[in-house]
Design a protein around this motif. Structure first.
Motif, PDB file in Angstrom:
ATOM      1  N   TRP A 167      32.511  40.642 -65.840  1.00 44.65           N
ATOM      2  CA  TRP A 167      32.026  39.366 -66.364  1.00 44.65           C
ATOM      3  C   TRP A 167      31.488  38.584 -65.168  1.00 44.65           C
ATOM      4  O   TRP A 167      32.233  38.300 -64.239  1.00 44.65           O
ATOM      5  CB  TRP A 167      33.174  38.641 -67.052  1.00 44.65           C
ATOM      6  CG  TRP A 167      32.777  37.537 -67.976  1.00 44.65           C
ATOM      7  CD1 TRP A 167      31.652  37.430 -68.718  1.00 44.65           C
ATOM      8  CD2 TRP A 167      33.563  36.368 -68.264  1.00 44.65           C
ATOM      9  NE1 TRP A 167      31.661  36.277 -69.463  1.00 44.65           N
ATOM     10  CE2 TRP A 167      32.829  35.605 -69.207  1.00 44.65           C
ATOM     11  CE3 TRP A 167      34.802  35.903 -67.839  1.00 44.65           C
ATOM     12  CZ2 TRP A 167      33.305  34.387 -69.716  1.00 44.65           C
ATOM     13  CZ3 TRP A 167      35.273  34.692 -68.345  1.00 44.65           C
ATOM     14  CH2 TRP A 167      34.519  33.948 -69.274  1.00 44.65           C
ATOM     15  N   TYR A 168      30.194  38.260 -65.158  1.00 37.35           N
ATOM     16  CA  TYR A 168      29.505  37.633 -64.020  1.00 37.35           C
ATOM     17  C   TYR A 168      29.360  38.617 -62.850  1.00 37.35           C
ATOM     18  O   TYR A 168      29.493  38.243 -61.693  1.00 37.35           O
ATOM     19  CB  TYR A 168      30.237  36.382 -63.528  1.00 37.35           C
ATOM     20  CG  TYR A 168      30.387  35.260 -64.527  1.00 37.35           C
ATOM     21  CD1 TYR A 168      29.406  34.293 -64.670  1.00 37.35           C
ATOM     22  CD2 TYR A 168      31.531  35.161 -65.314  1.00 37.35           C
ATOM     23  CE1 TYR A 168      29.559  33.247 -65.573  1.00 37.35           C
ATOM     24  CE2 TYR A 168      31.692  34.127 -66.224  1.00 37.35           C
ATOM     25  CZ  TYR A 168      30.699  33.178 -66.350  1.00 37.35           C
ATOM     26  OH  TYR A 168      30.861  32.152 -67.250  1.00 37.35           O
ATOM     27  N   ALA A 169      29.104  39.878 -63.140  1.00 38.33           N
ATOM     28  CA  ALA A 169      28.884  40.893 -62.095  1.00 38.33           C
ATOM     29  C   ALA A 169      27.389  41.030 -61.808  1.00 38.33           C
ATOM     30  O   ALA A 169      26.541  40.457 -62.510  1.00 38.33           O
ATOM     31  CB  ALA A 169      29.469  42.227 -62.543  1.00 38.33           C
ATOM     32  N   THR A 170      27.067  41.806 -60.777  1.00 36.72           N
ATOM     33  CA  THR A 170      25.681  42.090 -60.413  1.00 36.72           C
ATOM     34  C   THR A 170      25.476  43.598 -60.342  1.00 36.72           C
ATOM     35  O   THR A 170      26.314  44.314 -59.801  1.00 36.72           O
ATOM     36  CB  THR A 170      25.327  41.458 -59.058  1.00 36.72           C
ATOM     37  OG1 THR A 170      25.427  40.032 -59.161  1.00 36.72           O
ATOM     38  CG2 THR A 170      23.918  41.831 -58.619  1.00 36.72           C
ATOM     39  N   ASN A 171      24.352  44.067 -60.880  1.00 38.82           N
ATOM     40  CA  ASN A 171      23.996  45.489 -60.852  1.00 38.82           C
ATOM     41  C   ASN A 171      22.826  45.724 -59.906  1.00 38.82           C
ATOM     42  O   ASN A 171      21.967  44.843 -59.746  1.00 38.82           O
ATOM     43  CB  ASN A 171      23.586  45.980 -62.243  1.00 38.82           C
ATOM     44  CG  ASN A 171      24.725  45.926 -63.242  1.00 38.82           C
ATOM     45  OD1 ASN A 171      25.721  45.234 -63.048  1.00 38.82           O
ATOM     46  ND2 ASN A 171      24.584  46.669 -64.320  1.00 38.82           N
ATOM     47  N   HIS A 172      22.780  46.887 -59.325  1.00 37.58           N
ATOM     48  CA  HIS A 172      21.604  47.279 -58.549  1.00 37.58           C
ATOM     49  C   HIS A 172      21.397  48.781 -58.677  1.00 37.58           C
ATOM     50  O   HIS A 172      22.340  49.564 -58.612  1.00 37.58           O
ATOM     51  CB  HIS A 172      21.750  46.910 -57.074  1.00 37.58           C
ATOM     52  CG  HIS A 172      20.422  46.752 -56.385  1.00 37.58           C
ATOM     53  ND1 HIS A 172      19.554  47.813 -56.194  1.00 37.58           N
ATOM     54  CD2 HIS A 172      19.790  45.670 -55.873  1.00 37.58           C
ATOM     55  CE1 HIS A 172      18.468  47.378 -55.586  1.00 37.58           C
ATOM     56  NE2 HIS A 172      18.578  46.087 -55.376  1.00 37.58           N
ATOM     57  N   VAL A 173      20.128  49.179 -58.831  1.00 31.90           N
ATOM     58  CA  VAL A 173      19.776  50.593 -58.881  1.00 31.90           C
ATOM     59  C   VAL A 173      19.820  51.150 -57.460  1.00 31.90           C
ATOM     60  O   VAL A 173      19.309  50.538 -56.518  1.00 31.90           O
ATOM     61  CB  VAL A 173      18.377  50.794 -59.488  1.00 31.90           C
ATOM     62  CG1 VAL A 173      17.992  52.257 -59.453  1.00 31.90           C
ATOM     63  CG2 VAL A 173      18.345  50.275 -60.908  1.00 31.90           C
ATOM     64  N   LEU A 174      20.402  52.341 -57.326  1.00 32.82           N
ATOM     65  CA  LEU A 174      20.546  52.987 -56.023  1.00 32.82           C
ATOM     66  C   LEU A 174      19.439  54.025 -55.819  1.00 32.82           C
ATOM     67  O   LEU A 174      18.779  54.429 -56.777  1.00 32.82           O
ATOM     68  CB  LEU A 174      21.919  53.639 -55.928  1.00 32.82           C
ATOM     69  CG  LEU A 174      23.101  52.668 -56.045  1.00 32.82           C
ATOM     70  CD1 LEU A 174      24.422  53.415 -56.093  1.00 32.82           C
ATOM     71  CD2 LEU A 174      23.093  51.653 -54.909  1.00 32.82           C
ATOM     72  N   PRO A 175      19.245  54.483 -54.587  1.00 29.22           N
ATOM     73  CA  PRO A 175      18.160  55.432 -54.319  1.00 29.22           C
ATOM     74  C   PRO A 175      18.228  56.717 -55.136  1.00 29.22           C
ATOM     75  O   PRO A 175      17.195  57.336 -55.395  1.00 29.22           O
ATOM     76  CB  PRO A 175      18.318  55.715 -52.820  1.00 29.22           C
ATOM     77  CG  PRO A 175      18.936  54.477 -52.268  1.00 29.22           C
ATOM     78  CD  PRO A 175      19.868  54.003 -53.328  1.00 29.22           C
ATOM     79  N   GLY A 176      19.429  57.111 -55.541  1.00 27.70           N
ATOM     80  CA  GLY A 176      19.556  58.313 -56.336  1.00 27.70           C
ATOM     81  C   GLY A 176      19.366  58.105 -57.816  1.00 27.70           C
ATOM     82  O   GLY A 176      19.394  59.068 -58.589  1.00 27.70           O
ATOM     83  N   GLY A 177      19.186  56.852 -58.244  1.00 24.54           N
ATOM     84  CA  GLY A 177      18.925  56.557 -59.645  1.00 24.54           C
ATOM     85  C   GLY A 177      20.100  55.965 -60.400  1.00 24.54           C
ATOM     86  O   GLY A 177      19.918  55.346 -61.437  1.00 24.54           O
ATOM     87  N   ARG A 178      21.317  56.146 -59.878  1.00 28.61           N
ATOM     88  CA  ARG A 178      22.457  55.507 -60.529  1.00 28.61           C
ATOM     89  C   ARG A 178      22.448  54.012 -60.246  1.00 28.61           C
ATOM     90  O   ARG A 178      21.680  53.530 -59.413  1.00 28.61           O
ATOM     91  CB  ARG A 178      23.774  56.105 -60.008  1.00 28.61           C
ATOM     92  CG  ARG A 178      24.025  57.517 -60.452  1.00 28.61           C
ATOM     93  CD  ARG A 178      25.489  57.876 -60.285  1.00 28.61           C
ATOM     94  NE  ARG A 178      25.938  57.825 -58.891  1.00 28.61           N
ATOM     95  CZ  ARG A 178      27.226  57.869 -58.545  1.00 28.61           C
ATOM     96  NH1 ARG A 178      28.162  57.936 -59.473  1.00 28.61           N
ATOM     97  NH2 ARG A 178      27.574  57.851 -57.266  1.00 28.61           N
ATOM     98  N   GLN A 179      23.343  53.272 -60.903  1.00 29.70           N
ATOM     99  CA  GLN A 179      23.478  51.870 -60.565  1.00 29.70           C
ATOM    100  C   GLN A 179      24.896  51.569 -60.119  1.00 29.70           C
ATOM    101  O   GLN A 179      25.863  52.206 -60.544  1.00 29.70           O
ATOM    102  CB  GLN A 179      23.070  50.963 -61.718  1.00 29.70           C
ATOM    103  CG  GLN A 179      23.875  51.090 -62.995  1.00 29.70           C
ATOM    104  CD  GLN A 179      23.356  50.136 -64.059  1.00 29.70           C
ATOM    105  OE1 GLN A 179      23.568  48.933 -63.985  1.00 29.70           O
ATOM    106  NE2 GLN A 179      22.664  50.671 -65.047  1.00 29.70           N
ATOM    107  N   ILE A 180      24.994  50.608 -59.213  1.00 35.24           N
ATOM    108  CA  ILE A 180      26.269  50.100 -58.742  1.00 35.24           C
ATOM    109  C   ILE A 180      26.512  48.768 -59.426  1.00 35.24           C
ATOM    110  O   ILE A 180      25.578  47.977 -59.622  1.00 35.24           O
ATOM    111  CB  ILE A 180      26.287  49.979 -57.205  1.00 35.24           C
ATOM    112  CG1 ILE A 180      27.694  49.627 -56.708  1.00 35.24           C
ATOM    113  CG2 ILE A 180      25.253  48.981 -56.705  1.00 35.24           C
ATOM    114  CD1 ILE A 180      27.827  49.715 -55.188  1.00 35.24           C
ATOM    115  N   ILE A 181      27.741  48.524 -59.841  1.00 34.26           N
ATOM    116  CA  ILE A 181      28.126  47.286 -60.527  1.00 34.26           C
ATOM    117  C   ILE A 181      29.151  46.593 -59.639  1.00 34.26           C
ATOM    118  O   ILE A 181      30.246  47.136 -59.396  1.00 34.26           O
ATOM    119  CB  ILE A 181      28.703  47.583 -61.919  1.00 34.26           C
ATOM    120  CG1 ILE A 181      27.696  48.428 -62.716  1.00 34.26           C
ATOM    121  CG2 ILE A 181      29.007  46.290 -62.665  1.00 34.26           C
ATOM    122  CD1 ILE A 181      28.331  49.336 -63.728  1.00 34.26           C
ATOM    123  N   ILE A 182      28.799  45.423 -59.138  1.00 34.54           N
ATOM    124  CA  ILE A 182      29.570  44.756 -58.088  1.00 34.54           C
ATOM    125  C   ILE A 182      30.192  43.467 -58.607  1.00 34.54           C
ATOM    126  O   ILE A 182      29.503  42.590 -59.121  1.00 34.54           O
ATOM    127  CB  ILE A 182      28.680  44.454 -56.870  1.00 34.54           C
ATOM    128  CG1 ILE A 182      28.113  45.755 -56.293  1.00 34.54           C
ATOM    129  CG2 ILE A 182      29.451  43.702 -55.791  1.00 34.54           C
ATOM    130  CD1 ILE A 182      27.115  45.556 -55.177  1.00 34.54           C
TER     131      ILE A 182
END
Length: 572
Positions: A167-182
């Protein structure tokens, strides 16, 4: 009868001129737009829901989401479809939509069905062009939702695919195509989606998130952290008033950056915004990356707003080369203070600062004095000459507003609901369902002779391109006013926008060769795709030709990765 003196006559003429200037500047109290300062257009008087989250997809449709626990929205689900949830706080049976799809070409809305609560969630588009949307509140806090771009597609919801509440997290696409949820509220960790190894089924503790959580009156000021993929493949993570460079592959902080000058927080609820400035000189041995952060609220603004006192928003921007050996924040001053502002990178590399208020904080009824006029930031101008105030909207865009760039160069703007449910009367800032567009100055009709059109590749279907690939591009003009040395090509990653931050937003200026005459007003030249997914993760991008700062209408391309180029283990 006494004659008028020359002075009296001049004063009378001056007052006459001023009266007519003021009279011409407004119609029924509404300012007339100044030429060359952008133009607003109301697209829809009512899209049915609050545009709390927005994402442009490669079929030129925009997916919009609101929370599900507001009660009934203003648009019904089709064919008698209803959402049934016995645990719902607002209504147990709800036959209205809480997500819609906006078709840019036809200016029409299609209601979508979403079951779980997406309130204050996050998202990104994967390398196949599918929107992956994560978390939210209540029954949606551990849900992953996916949406495929097609005329009849709807949401697919995957329960318990997240390890913890997001809840109120940030996502970013990684070089390999997956996403990280921080991050997220009380979540000082991160995880990946999709999960590939056994290690992925545990969260990874990130002490930086805990260290940046303000304890004062529960303000936090580290939610929706600003995250950017750096040119070395590591993540720049900014929370509260400071940042780190983070190796997510081995959970290591590589460097700690200086605290932002002044020490004021910039993340939710002291919400400012941030962009990664355009990446350039992509074939250089050593690449530079710069981050720009603007607006926000002073510490204690959230607490004081709860008491009915609205502190002045921050009027500063901070800019830093995150790749420098000894980086320092350089402070700049905006034309006015701004909190809950969005920042959109434009195709020509300028940055549009839009939406928000000049006093208060993010939160329900926690801000006053909306800022109607966007600011244009020109990063290549000298310090002190970078800001320009543009024509104002007539619609207040407060808490839960959004803005995104679309392929034709316009900005779509929606949302604003600083209330716990839909409230249309008896409040200072009613729930806002109107949907509008802003055309930046580069779309002024008087500049049409400078505007290029992309002839090839064509936009009938997107082109698949690989890293370090060179391809031929053709552009045409309506007349011969062409400056060959002032033509560039940019590549834009459309972001997931919510709560004043555009996740995954990225603009790259591609390397291009000299223009060659192909026909009378048509030119051909070579363009090279970036060499590494560290610079641009695989997925869909909009390609623009830019001439003297005036962008063409963009075309879609898809950047794909060949498996033998670089090891999956390194990228992911």
């Amino acid at each position: 009868r006494r004659k008028m003196s020359t002075l009296q006559l001049n004063l009378l003429l001056l007052s006459f001129v001023f009266f007519h200037i003021l009279h011409l500047a407004t119609v029924n109290g509404v300012p007339i737009p100044t030429q060359g300062k952008g133009q607003w257009q109301l697209l829809q008087p009512n899209i049915g829901i609050v545009a709390m989250h927005m994402q442009l997809l490669h079929n030129d449709r925009v997916v919009i989401l609101d929370r599900t626990d507001f009660g009934f929205s203003n648009i019904s689900l089709p064919n008698g479809t209803c959402r049934h949830d016995p645990t719902e706080r607002a209504v147990k049976t709800d036959c209205t939509a809480h997500s819609v799809e906006y078709d840019i070409a036809t200016n029409t809305i299609r209601p979508l069905f979403v079951q779980t609560d997406v309130w204050c969630s996050s998202g990104s588009v994967d390398s196949f062009g599918r929107l992956v949307q994560t978390g939210g509140d209540s029954d949606g806090e551990r849900v992953v939702r996916t949406f495929h771009p097609c005329p009849t597609c709807n949401w697919n919801e995957l329960p318990n695919r997240l390890l913890v509440r997001r809840w109120y997290a940030t996502n970013h696409v990684l070089p390999g195509g997956r996403q990280i949820i921080i991050g997220g509220r009380a979540q000082f960790n991160y995880e990946f989606f999709p999960k590939k190894t056994s290690a992925d089924f545990s969260t990874h503790f990130l002490p930086f998130l805990k260290d940046t959580a303000d304890k004062f009156r529960g303000e936090e000021n580290n939610l929706y952290p600003f995250v950017f993929l750096n040119v070395d493949g590591n993540l720049f993570i900014f929370a509260n008033n400071r940042a780190i460079l983070f190796n997510y592959r081995n959970n290591t902080v590589i460097r700690t950056y200086p605290t932002i000058s002044g020490g004021d927080p910039r993340c939710y609820p002291s919400t400012g915004s941030a962009v990664l400035l355009p990446l350039k000189n992509l074939e250089a041995e050593s690449l530079e990356a710069e981050v720009l952060i603007c607006g926000g609220a002073t510490r204690a603004a959230f607490f004081r707003a709860g008491q009915g006192t609205f502190l002045t928003a921050l009027n500063t921007c901070a800019r830093m080369k995150i790749t420098d050996q000894d980086p320092e924040w350089v402070m700049e001053t905006m034309p006015g203070g701004r909190v809950m502002n969005d920042m959109i990178t434009l195709p020509n590399g300028d940055v549009l600062i839009i939406n928000g208020a000049s006093e208060g904080s993010a939160g329900f009824e926690y801000a006053v004095n909306p800022v109607f006029a966007p600011f244009l930031y020109k990063p290549n101008e000298p310090v002190g000459n970078r800001f320009e105030e543009l024509n104002p909207s007539q619609i207040a865009r407060m808490y839960h507003s959004t803005a995104i760039l679309v392929r034709d160069g316009r900005i779509l703007v929606g949302g604003s609901n600083p209330h716990g449910n839909y409230v249309f009367k008896g409040v200072m800032f009613p729930t806002e369902l109107r949907f509008e567009s802003f055309s930046p100055p580069y779309l002024d009709a008087q500049l049409s002779h400078l505007r290029p059109s992309i002839v090839s590749p064509n936009n009938q279907s997107y082109s698949n391109l690989t890293y370090n690939q060179s391809f031929k591009m053709q552009i045409s003009f309506t007349d011969g006013t062409v400056a060959p040395d002032l033509v560039s090509v940019t590549m834009y990653a459309p972001p997931f926008n919510t709560h004043s931050f555009s996740m995954n937003q990225r603009l790259l200026e591609l390397n291009n060769g000299e223009l060659r005459h192909s026909d009378n007003l048509t030119f051909e030249f070579d363009v090279r795709i970036p060499r590494s997914p560290f610079l641009a993760p695989p997925g869909f991008y909009i390609l623009y030709a830019v001439h003297q700062g005036i962008p063409s209408e963009g075309i879609w391309i898809r950047l794909i990765r060949e498996e033998n180029e670089i090891s999956t283990q390194l990228l992911n």
